[in-house]
Design an enzyme around this catalytic site. Structure first.
Site, PDB file in Angstrom:
ATOM      1  N   TYR A  62       0.006   2.378  -2.919  1.00 51.27           N
ATOM      2  CA  TYR A  62      -0.487   2.247  -4.132  1.00 51.27           C
ATOM      3  C   TYR A  62       0.216   1.098  -4.785  1.00 51.27           C
ATOM      4  O   TYR A  62       1.570   1.391  -4.970  1.00 51.27           O
ATOM      5  CB  TYR A  62      -0.447   3.495  -4.862  1.00 51.27           C
ATOM      6  CG  TYR A  62      -1.267   4.447  -4.355  1.00 51.27           C
ATOM      7  CD1 TYR A  62      -2.284   4.532  -3.567  1.00 51.27           C
ATOM      8  CD2 TYR A  62      -1.252   5.839  -4.840  1.00 51.27           C
ATOM      9  CE1 TYR A  62      -2.975   5.580  -3.045  1.00 51.27           C
ATOM     10  CE2 TYR A  62      -2.129   6.978  -4.288  1.00 51.27           C
ATOM     11  CZ  TYR A  62      -3.090   6.825  -3.467  1.00 51.27           C
ATOM     12  OH  TYR A  62      -3.927   7.811  -3.146  1.00 51.27           O
ATOM     13  N   SER A 161      -4.555  13.113   5.404  1.00 51.57           N
ATOM     14  CA  SER A 161      -5.437  12.768   4.375  1.00 51.57           C
ATOM     15  C   SER A 161      -6.506  12.122   5.221  1.00 51.57           C
ATOM     16  O   SER A 161      -6.063  11.056   6.012  1.00 51.57           O
ATOM     17  CB  SER A 161      -4.942  12.062   3.448  1.00 51.57           C
ATOM     18  OG  SER A 161      -6.148  11.473   2.454  1.00 51.57           O
TER      19      SER A 161
END
Length: 351
Positions: A62, A161
């Site tokens: 991120y 994920s």
């Protein structure tokens, strides 16, 4: 705010999780998603904690690590005791130009966790997740590396994920056979506009007890309702970064129903979309991301929306997935078996 156990652990996490993809600023993809400064982010972190959220999710990719830096510094500046907040991060994505600067190898995982701990200014990460499936790396190698992190205390719990059901089932089997730390959660896309994981993943979660952390619950902002009539805010994420893929006609039908329910409850359409997820029994926590305090406040208020059974059924019906094999065969065979059982159990008629 309610709290749920994470997988088969004794760890309680809030039903809403603060996502930090909006923290930091870079060119390219991140320009439309991120953009928050340290002070902006601290305001949202403090607001979330005050509302009862004890769960924050970030990732090394991120804003190229800026999100982790800002998150760790925010908790330090706000003087939040480390044990009062559960922080999750992720590893997998490209963090350098080298051939081994990505993936789920032992090499990248061990390097990645050290870098994440340094950026966060932590001595441990509560939940460390593999951010995607690495087809080039044996699952056993990934699991052994994660187990090492748990044993050394750098990581408390592990998860994945964007993995398929068969990949998770394989990993759980390997962990059980070798006595390694067990995966406790899956972070996956789930929304009224995208219920694909109900085909294979949700049944697997029910069988194994893994927790489900939901990302993009508003389908990239589409289910906020503000785009249904062609209105898009300048600089909005959906206007410049159209992700995740969505069946637009089905999403539009969902939004029409949500508008009516929202009017009944005198709330925003976004709150209804989030409330539907919070009513799903397999959902552990819903990750919400925001750029403005008022946007975050509206999302948090979804915890106060109580949908009636009829309203949930309305939403289920309009967002239902089309039949797909072998699911429709299971339904057919199940009905046949029920008919057989009912016939066999019926009282015998006198002749």
């Amino acid at each position: 705010m309610r709290y749920h156990l994470l997988g088969r652990t004794g760890l309680f996490v809030s039903e809403l999780c603060l996502g930090t993809m909006t923290f930091g600023s870079l060119d390219g993809m991140w320009a439309s998603i991120a953009g928050l400064t340290q002070s902006d982010a601290e305001r949202l972190v403090g607001q979330s904690l005050d509302a009862g959220i004890n769960f924050i999710d970030t990732a090394d990719v991120y804003a190229a690590g800026q999100s982790e830096q800002i998150t760790g510094q925010a908790l330090r500046n706000l003087k939040i005791p480390r044990e009062d907040v559960i922080v999750a991060s992720k590893v997998f994505g490209e963090m350098g130009k080298g051939a081994n600067s990505r993936g789920a190898t032992r090499h990248h995982i061990l390097h990645g966790v050290k870098a994440s701990l340094k950026r966060l200014q932590f001595d441990h990460i509560d939940l460390y997740q593999i951010h995607g499936f690495d087809a080039a790396t044996p699952i056993e190698e990934t699991l052994r590396a994660l187990d090492q992190l748990v044993r050394h205390g750098h990581v408390r719990y592990i998860g994945v994920s964007n993995w398929a059901a068969w990949q998770i089932a394989t990993a759980l089997g390997i962990s059980e056979r070798l006595g390694l730390a067990r995966l406790e959660s899956l972070q996956a896309y789930y929304s009224l506009a995208g219920r694909d994981l109900e085909r294979e993943i949700v049944p697997m979660l029910e069988s194994t007890g893994l927790g489900l952390l939901v990302w993009s619950p508003l389908a990239g902002g589409l289910l906020s309702g503000k785009y249904a009539e062609g209105k898009q805010e300048a600089g909005s994420r959906l206007a410049t970064f159209n992700f995740p893929p969505v069946d637009r006609p089905r999403a539009a039908a969902c939004i029409d129903i949500m508008r009516g329910i929202a009017r009944t409850h005198s709330v925003s359409v976004a709150r209804i979309a989030l409330a539907w997820l919070l009513h799903q029994p397999r959902v552990t926590s819903v990750i919400i991301g925001a750029k403005r305090p008022e946007q975050l406040a509206d999302n948090i208020a979804a915890t106060e929306v109580v949908l009636s059974d009829a309203e949930v059924e309305q939403l289920n019906k309009v967002s239902a997935l089309p039949p797909e094999y072998p699911g429709w065969m299971f339904d057919f065979q199940g009905k046949s078996r029920r008919t057989q059982f009912e016939a066999a159990s019926a009282p015998r008629k006198k002749t």
